[in-house]
Design a protein around this motif. Structure first.
Motif, PDB file in Angstrom:
ATOM      1  N   GLU A   1     -10.158  -2.292   0.463  1.00  0.00           N
ATOM      2  CA  GLU A   1      -8.770  -2.485   0.055  1.00  0.00           C
ATOM      3  C   GLU A   1      -8.671  -2.695  -1.459  1.00  0.00           C
ATOM      4  OE1 GLU A   1      -5.084  -2.488  -0.463  1.00  0.00           O
ATOM      5  OE2 GLU A   1      -5.712  -2.251   1.620  1.00  0.00           O
ATOM      6  N   MET A   2      -9.638  -3.421  -2.027  1.00  0.00           N
ATOM      7  CA  MET A   2      -9.635  -3.630  -3.467  1.00  0.00           C
ATOM      8  C   MET A   2      -9.892  -2.315  -4.207  1.00  0.00           C
ATOM      9  SD  MET A   2      -9.044  -5.833  -5.811  1.00  0.00           S
ATOM     10  CE  MET A   2      -9.229  -7.465  -5.045  1.00  0.00           C
TER      11      MET A   2
ATOM     12  N   TYR B   1       4.325  -2.698 -12.122  1.00  0.00           N
ATOM     13  CA  TYR B   1       2.939  -2.544 -12.558  1.00  0.00           C
ATOM     14  C   TYR B   1       2.725  -2.959 -14.025  1.00  0.00           C
ATOM     15  CZ  TYR B   1       2.440   0.446  -8.383  1.00  0.00           C
ATOM     16  OH  TYR B   1       2.428   0.941  -7.103  1.00  0.00           O
TER      17      TYR B   1
ATOM     18  N   TYR C   1     -10.082  -7.114 -11.068  1.00  0.00           N
ATOM     19  CA  TYR C   1     -10.187  -6.762  -9.645  1.00  0.00           C
ATOM     20  C   TYR C   1     -11.392  -7.509  -9.048  1.00  0.00           C
ATOM     21  CZ  TYR C   1      -7.073  -2.862 -10.847  1.00  0.00           C
ATOM     22  OH  TYR C   1      -6.019  -2.090 -11.287  1.00  0.00           O
TER      23      TYR C   1
ATOM     24  N   ASN D   1      -9.067   0.631  -3.074  1.00  0.00           N
ATOM     25  CA  ASN D   1      -7.803   1.350  -2.940  1.00  0.00           C
ATOM     26  C   ASN D   1      -6.831   0.932  -4.033  1.00  0.00           C
ATOM     27  OD1 ASN D   1      -5.319   2.523  -1.922  1.00  0.00           O
ATOM     28  ND2 ASN D   1      -4.900   0.551  -0.944  1.00  0.00           N
ATOM     29  N   LYS D   2      -6.694  -0.353  -4.237  1.00  0.00           N
ATOM     30  CA  LYS D   2      -5.777  -0.862  -5.273  1.00  0.00           C
ATOM     31  C   LYS D   2      -6.209  -0.378  -6.656  1.00  0.00           C
ATOM     32  CE  LYS D   2      -4.325  -5.291  -7.312  1.00  0.00           C
ATOM     33  NZ  LYS D   2      -2.938  -4.877  -7.606  1.00  0.00           N
TER      34      LYS D   2
ATOM     35  N   THR E   1      -5.634   3.487  -6.964  1.00  0.00           N
ATOM     36  CA  THR E   1      -4.208   3.801  -7.050  1.00  0.00           C
ATOM     37  C   THR E   1      -3.676   3.521  -8.448  1.00  0.00           C
ATOM     38  OG1 THR E   1      -3.847   3.347  -4.702  1.00  0.00           O
ATOM     39  CG2 THR E   1      -1.919   3.239  -6.137  1.00  0.00           C
ATOM     40  N   GLU E   2      -4.031   2.375  -8.983  1.00  0.00           N
ATOM     41  CA  GLU E   2      -3.477   1.971 -10.275  1.00  0.00           C
ATOM     42  C   GLU E   2      -4.155   2.680 -11.439  1.00  0.00           C
ATOM     43  OE1 GLU E   2      -2.225  -2.383  -8.468  1.00  0.00           O
ATOM     44  OE2 GLU E   2      -3.992  -2.223  -9.766  1.00  0.00           O
TER      45      GLU E   2
ATOM     46  N   ARG F   1      -0.330   1.798   6.015  1.00  0.00           N
ATOM     47  CA  ARG F   1      -0.206   1.915   4.571  1.00  0.00           C
ATOM     48  C   ARG F   1       0.568   3.179   4.197  1.00  0.00           C
ATOM     49  NH1 ARG F   1      -5.213  -0.403   5.555  1.00  0.00           N
ATOM     50  NH2 ARG F   1      -5.599  -2.336   4.417  1.00  0.00           N
TER      51      ARG F   1
ATOM     52  N   ASP G   1      -0.236   3.407  -1.942  1.00  0.00           N
ATOM     53  CA  ASP G   1      -1.636   3.343  -1.492  1.00  0.00           C
ATOM     54  C   ASP G   1      -2.318   4.689  -1.700  1.00  0.00           C
ATOM     55  OD1 ASP G   1      -1.952   0.599  -0.324  1.00  0.00           O
ATOM     56  OD2 ASP G   1      -0.316   1.291   0.953  1.00  0.00           O
TER      57      ASP G   1
END
Length: 615
Positions: free
Chosen positions: A424-425, A578, A414, A427-428, A431-432, A474, A376
């Motif tokens: 939260e989206m 991933y 996304y 964050n995802k 992160t990626e 998280r 996260d």
């Protein structure tokens, strides 16, 4: 008569004090100086302190102070000590900064100053021996065993040099969070932490390129000077100057990545560990850095390129200019520069291209490395930039503005299935896009180098230390640090028993890498597809330690790769983590290079105001 009474009373008082004090002096035991330890470096003798875990030398100067006319100059060789010894029993200040990290009592320096170029050394307690007396400390104390000093019979220890994170804006080697005593003791290594200049004092570009004015990258040159000092002196602490591992988190991991691409520091380390390197963020080129520095100079009340004026400014005046300009957008096509306004500069000397591009092209040193991220990484930045729930409409607008022509594929990947709060989206996505996938791309492009990838997935049991509720459940940016340095006893953190074992395991992996070039340990203990056993880990060494496979062998397909998931209830090997999402981002091909229309600059400067502070 009154004066006489006063005189008589004073005499009686002196006699009484003497009568009380003399017996106390006689009965007090001889002071015990076994809490001190001595060593010798090129500049003279030093005296540190001793704990049950380690001999500690705080605040050793590795340069002369970068103050007055030496502000915005490269670090200089330290001077010989004028006194009989250098007092290394207490911490020196961190470099000038504004530090607002979570748990600031542990993650920020206790004091700041422009006079800040000091490092700290931790030596395992077992290397110390009782020294009756010498010309440094005349009473009983400790010294390094001769067997571990140059010419001794015992092999010197591996050395680990830590570079802190903080978005190149804050941090210090003396922070409690980076105390090296337990890593040195448990891992049987020498640990070094250091300071380097940050923000405008560390990375300003002004004056003519090629001149000795403000050429930028001063903070990076401070790191190089640290490594030079280690090369010249660490053998006097029982360390091996040819066995140096550099490691760091966030901006510290970026620093390690830059060292892997730079010819300047090539011969100063053997291998490196990058924890949460935001490979997806860009660094400034020379032209952009000079324009950014010019705006800073004007905000400080100076003409551009007038370094005499800038060097005459007070710390407060420079701090105001920093606050007034850090969100300036100098290149509308690269809006993500505002996430990291002050950082190393592509100057053609230290750094020749974007680090992620250097890795993708294979322009890196062939040295072993460990790389990894938390699951996260983005959440703490999202929470600070957007403290209130993010609507679906706002989320879509954000994607349109940041990704421009790539909006449709990014939105499809996304989608706003977030029901009233899309943080939260984000964050995802962050992160990626900024961490995990550019890390994978960099590693896929350097399969000729032996390296290991990890995914850190352990949530703190002491969640309140985050000071950010969205991180409570998280694994946010920097989640590994408390465990890696095993600082429970120096903080208000309270580990569970499982976390205590996990902390030892992390130290075991990291220090194995430093000692053997392999996180699994020496070759005799490596058993593929089996539990790695070691006396360091409790319960016979079987609490969660797994053989850690390399990322991918040279010549194997790009989608044939592995990572080790690190978590307290047991580590396990992941195959192709991933994969689909990173294949997507590799195809978008926008790492470290984003676009934004000029009309939207002012609006988004405010929206991103807080996000960059903690990278």
């Amino acid at each position: 008569m009154g004066h006489q009474k006063v005189y008589i009373a004073a005499v009686i008082g002196v006699i009484l004090c003497a009568a009380i004090t003399i017996p106390l002096v006689i009965t007090l035991p001889k002071p015990d100086r076994l809490d001190l330890v001595t060593a010798t470096v090129n500049e003279g003798n030093i005296v540190g302190q001793v704990t049950p875990e380690a001999g500690i030398f705080f605040g050793i100067p590795f340069s002369q102070p970068p103050i007055r006319e030496f502000r915005w100059r490269r670090p200089r060789d330290p001077l010989k000590y004028e006194s009989r010894y250098w007092d290394a029993t207490y911490k020196r200040p961190g470099c000038q900064q504004i530090c607002d990290q979570p748990a600031s009592e542990y993650s920020c320096p206790h004091e700041i100053s422009e006079d800040c170029l000091y490092l700290n050394v931790w030596v395992p307690r077992r290397l110390l021996t009782n020294a009756k007396s010498d010309d440094i400390v005349t009473s009983e104390h400790y010294a390094l065993q001769n067997d571990y000093l140059p010419g001794g019979q015992s092999a010197p220890l591996a050395v680990m040099v830590w570079f802190y994170g903080g978005n190149f804006l804050n941090g210090a080697g003396s922070c409690v969070l980076y105390d090296g005593r337990n890593m040195a003791n448990m891992g049987d290594v020498i640990v070094v932490t250091t300071n380097y200049r940050v923000a405008h004092l560390g990375f300003l570009v002004q004056g003519e390129k090629g001149s000795e004015e403000a050429k930028g990258n001063f903070g990076f040159w401070d790191q190089i000077k640290t490594l030079e000092w280690v090369k010249q002196n660490i053998q006097n602490f029982g360390g091996d100057p040819n066995k140096v591992t550099i490691f760091g988190q966030s901006a510290g991991a970026e620093s390690v990545g830059i060292h892997f691409t730079s010819e300047v520091s090539k011969d100063l380390f053997r291998q490196g560990i990058m924890q949460s390197n935001p490979f997806g963020l860009p660094l400034r080129n020379w032209t952009d850095a000079k324009e950014f520095g010019g705006r800073f100079a004007e905000a400080a009340g100076c003409q551009r390129d007038d370094m005499t004026c800038l060097r005459a400014k007070s710390v407060k005046e420079l701090e105001k200019a920093f606050n007034d300009t850090s969100l300036e957008v100098t290149d509308p096509s690269r809006i993500t520069l505002i996430f990291q306004p002050w950082s190393p500069v592509i100057d053609g000397d230290v750094l020749r291209e974007q680090p992620v591009d250097a890795f993708i092209k294979g322009n890196v040193h062939n040295k072993p490395m460990i790389n990894g991220a938390t699951v996260d990484e983005g959440m703490i930045f999202v929470a600070e930039a957007f403290p209130n729930p993010m609507t679906n409409m706002f989320y879509k607008a954000l994607l349109r503005i940041v990704f421009k022509e790539d909006y449709s594929p990014v939105y499809s990947t996304y989608p706003d299935e977030c029901y009233g709060d899309c943080r939260e989206m984000v964050n995802k996505l962050a992160t990626e896009y900024l961490f995990s996938c550019p890390q994978r791309k960099a590693q896929n492009s350097t399969r000729n180098i032996q390296h290991w990838w990890y995914i850190f997935n352990q949530t703190w049991s002491f969640e309140e230390v985050w000071e950010e509720p969205l991180c409570f459940d998280r694994v946010c940016h920097a989640a590994e640090l408390a465990y890696l340095f095993n600082v429970e006893q120096m903080t208000t953190f309270t580990f569970t028993e499982e976390e205590r074992v996990f902390s030892k395991r992390l130290i075991w992996y990291w220090t194995n890498f430093a000692k053997y070039g392999n996180p699994n340990g020496p070759p005799a203990t490596i058993r593929a597809k089996d539990i790695v056993k070691t006396s360091v880990i409790e319960d016979g060494g079987q609490v969660g330690a797994k053989a850690w496979s390399t990322f991918g062998e040279y010549g194997t397909p790009e989608n044939d790769y592995k990572a080790l998931q690190l978590q307290a209830n047991g580590d396990f090997e992941m195959r192709q983590p991933y994969k689909d999402i990173c294949d997507f981002w590799d195809n978008v091909d926008a790492y470290a290079d984003h676009y934004m229309t000029a009309q939207l600059q002012r609006y988004w400067r405010k929206k991103f105001k807080q996000m960059w502070r903690h990278v």
